[in-house]
Design an enzyme around this catalytic site. Structure first.
Site, mmCIF file in Angstrom:
data_model
loop_
_atom_site.group_PDB
_atom_site.id
_atom_site.type_symbol
_atom_site.label_atom_id
_atom_site.label_comp_id
_atom_site.label_asym_id
_atom_site.label_seq_id
_atom_site.Cartn_x
_atom_site.Cartn_y
_atom_site.Cartn_z
ATOM 1 C CB SER A 33 -4.941 6.428 6.132
ATOM 2 O OG SER A 33 -3.841 7.350 5.608
ATOM 3 C CG HIS A 65 -7.614 10.840 8.091
ATOM 4 N ND1 HIS A 65 -8.372 10.095 7.322
ATOM 5 C CD2 HIS A 65 -6.356 10.898 7.439
ATOM 6 C CE1 HIS A 65 -8.023 9.710 6.549
ATOM 7 N NE2 HIS A 65 -6.636 10.094 6.479
ATOM 8 C CD GLU A 67 -12.391 10.297 7.952
ATOM 9 O OE1 GLU A 67 -11.379 10.102 7.637
ATOM 10 O OE2 GLU A 67 -13.381 9.741 7.710
ATOM 11 C CG ASN A 110 -8.776 5.980 3.145
ATOM 12 O OD1 ASN A 110 -8.487 6.311 2.232
ATOM 13 N ND2 ASN A 110 -8.023 6.458 4.383
HETATM 14 P P1 NAD Z 1 5.904 9.576 5.261
HETATM 15 O O1 NAD Z 1 6.797 8.166 4.914
HETATM 16 O O2 NAD Z 1 6.044 10.554 4.309
HETATM 17 O O3 NAD Z 1 6.425 10.221 6.533
HETATM 18 C C1 NAD Z 1 6.510 9.348 7.722
HETATM 19 C C2 NAD Z 1 7.822 10.006 8.926
HETATM 20 O O4 NAD Z 1 7.561 9.212 9.994
HETATM 21 C C3 NAD Z 1 9.172 9.889 7.890
HETATM 22 O O5 NAD Z 1 9.784 11.221 8.178
HETATM 23 C C4 NAD Z 1 9.741 8.826 9.179
HETATM 24 O O6 NAD Z 1 11.288 9.113 9.548
HETATM 25 C C5 NAD Z 1 8.857 9.067 10.327
HETATM 26 N N1 NAD Z 1 9.202 8.040 11.271
HETATM 27 C C6 NAD Z 1 9.113 6.895 11.252
HETATM 28 N N2 NAD Z 1 9.151 6.273 12.501
HETATM 29 C C7 NAD Z 1 9.231 7.189 13.376
HETATM 30 C C8 NAD Z 1 9.238 7.356 14.852
HETATM 31 N N3 NAD Z 1 9.355 5.988 15.539
HETATM 32 N N4 NAD Z 1 9.347 8.539 15.414
HETATM 33 C C9 NAD Z 1 9.255 9.623 14.742
HETATM 34 N N5 NAD Z 1 9.112 9.501 13.301
HETATM 35 C C10 NAD Z 1 9.014 8.263 12.800
HETATM 36 O O7 NAD Z 1 4.431 9.109 5.590
HETATM 37 P P2 NAD Z 1 3.068 10.312 5.431
HETATM 38 O O8 NAD Z 1 2.470 10.157 3.974
HETATM 39 O O9 NAD Z 1 3.530 11.424 5.909
HETATM 40 O O10 NAD Z 1 1.864 9.447 6.320
HETATM 41 C C11 NAD Z 1 2.032 9.744 7.734
HETATM 42 C C12 NAD Z 1 0.919 9.492 8.157
HETATM 43 O O11 NAD Z 1 -0.251 10.048 7.702
HETATM 44 C C13 NAD Z 1 0.569 7.842 8.083
HETATM 45 O O12 NAD Z 1 -0.110 7.388 9.156
HETATM 46 C C14 NAD Z 1 -0.448 7.933 6.715
HETATM 47 O O13 NAD Z 1 -1.284 6.959 6.532
HETATM 48 C C15 NAD Z 1 -1.249 9.243 7.118
HETATM 49 N N6 NAD Z 1 -1.973 9.798 6.035
HETATM 50 C C16 NAD Z 1 -1.115 9.983 4.873
HETATM 51 C C17 NAD Z 1 -1.753 10.766 3.790
HETATM 52 C C18 NAD Z 1 -0.999 11.059 2.388
HETATM 53 O O14 NAD Z 1 -1.533 11.474 1.376
HETATM 54 N N7 NAD Z 1 0.427 10.861 2.461
HETATM 55 C C19 NAD Z 1 -3.062 11.369 3.944
HETATM 56 C C20 NAD Z 1 -3.666 11.156 5.066
HETATM 57 C C21 NAD Z 1 -3.037 10.370 6.138
#
Ligand code: NAD
Length: 311
Positions: free
Chosen positions: A135, A156, A168, A206
């Protein structure tokens, strides 16, 4: 020398629908991204360090596909094909060894992402595109952790991924035109609308959303209006589906604070200073819906709103 993929070979792999996709991280975004690729016929390897998270992700994808069947978006047969398209692994080496595209959606933490991209660069085939769903972390910085910066790009997706149309697409400093065009075409194949932007702090989504949320928090902090008034003005006056304070609660106040800090550090402009009330709430552990309390209070473990808390 960097081994960048040739335009024609990339085009052929992706347009044939035979491209193999690896998704790193099976959390909220990772399971949605895997779902969308699998639903559109791609073979997906979903990788997470946590085996329980992989199990949970497959169950969530199943439930979300069921919802699409009940709404007649897909058929029962398409659902079972989508599920068959997904395999899971806790090993990078195994999960990415035949990938044409990797979409990383692991926890938003810069040093973690740099280390993941270094490992992916070593484990993935030459010519494989490395995309990140970050993000707010610089695509250029992530790309510099690899020996193939021209093949690194931001992809994204928005939450919930199966529903939200926007992707994005963020060009890092070195991203090649071929890689961008491939990811744009692929996004269309997934039924999404891609928007290509350049790699500066907060990208576009963002950079515009977070200062708006921060300004809503300043309005509350300065006593201009209460929580419900601020959200109602933006919902009814600007046709936003949700007010900025409730949206902040859903995103997570810690996530909002960390993105404001990225904007503030990246531009060095005081207009991006996070509101002291936001900082205080994060220090107090009031992170929004996920902790049951932010600007509103929530039924524990759900996003069901109980009451506006702050006057
Ligand atoms: P989340 O916390 O729900 O999931 C993250 C996952 O990554 C977990 O299952 C964790 O076990 C795993 N993980 C951690 N270290 C790891 C590794 N070394 N190898 C493999 N897996 C690993 O997070 P999320 O909300 O799904 O966000 C993930 C990404 O997406 C982030 O970069 C976030 O900024 C981006 N994002 C999130 C949203 C949102 O609304 N949640 C929206 C757009 C972008």
């Amino acid at each position: 020398m960097e081994n960048t993929p040739a335009a024609t070979s990339l085009e052929n792999i992706f347009s044939s629908g035979k491209a193999r996709i690896s998704v790193i991280g099976a959390g909220t975004m990772g399971n949605g991204i895997a779902h969308v690729f699998a639903q559109h016929g791609f073979s997906v390897s979903l990788v997470d360090v946590n085996a329980a998270q992989l199990e949970k992700a497959v169950a969530v994808i199943g439930k979300n596909l069921d919802r699409q069947v009940s709404k007649a978006v897909i058929t029962e047969e398409q659902k079972s094909i989508a599920l068959k398209n997904i395999s899971t692994s806790t090993s990078f080496a195994e999960g990415v060894q035949t990938a044409d595209l990797i979409v990383e959606a692991a926890t938003e933490n810069e040093s973690l992402k740099l280390s993941i991209f270094k490992q992916l660069d070593e484990a993935a085939p030459a010519g494989c595109i490395l995309a990140t769903n970050t993000s707010s972390i610089s695509i250029t910085k992530i790309a510099a952790a690899t020996n193939r910066p021209g093949s690194v790009i931001g992809m994204h997706f928005m939450n919930p991924v199966p529903v939200m149309k926007l992707v994005e697409i963020i060009n890092g400093y070195a991203t090649t035109k071929t890689v961008t065009e491939t990811i744009v075409a692929l996004s269309h194949q997934l039924g999404k609308t891609p928007c290509v932007v350049n790699d500066y702090p907060g990208f576009i989504a963002n950079r515009i959303l977070m200062p708006m949320i921060n300004e809503a928090i300043y309005s509350l902090y300065e006593g201009v209006a209460g929580v419900e008034e601020i959200d109602t003005v933006m919902k009814l006056g600007m046709a936003h589906p949700m007010g900025p304070l409730q949206l902040a609660d859903f995103i997570g106040l810690d996530v909002c604070l960390s993105i404001m800090r990225v904007l503030h550090d990246g531009f060095g402009n005081p207009k991006y200073s996070p509101c002291p009330l936001l900082v205080n709430m994060v220090m107090a552990g009031k992170l929004g819906a996920k902790t049951g309390e932010g600007f509103y209070t929530y039924t524990p473990g759900s996003k069901e709103l109980i009451v506006a808390k702050r006057p």
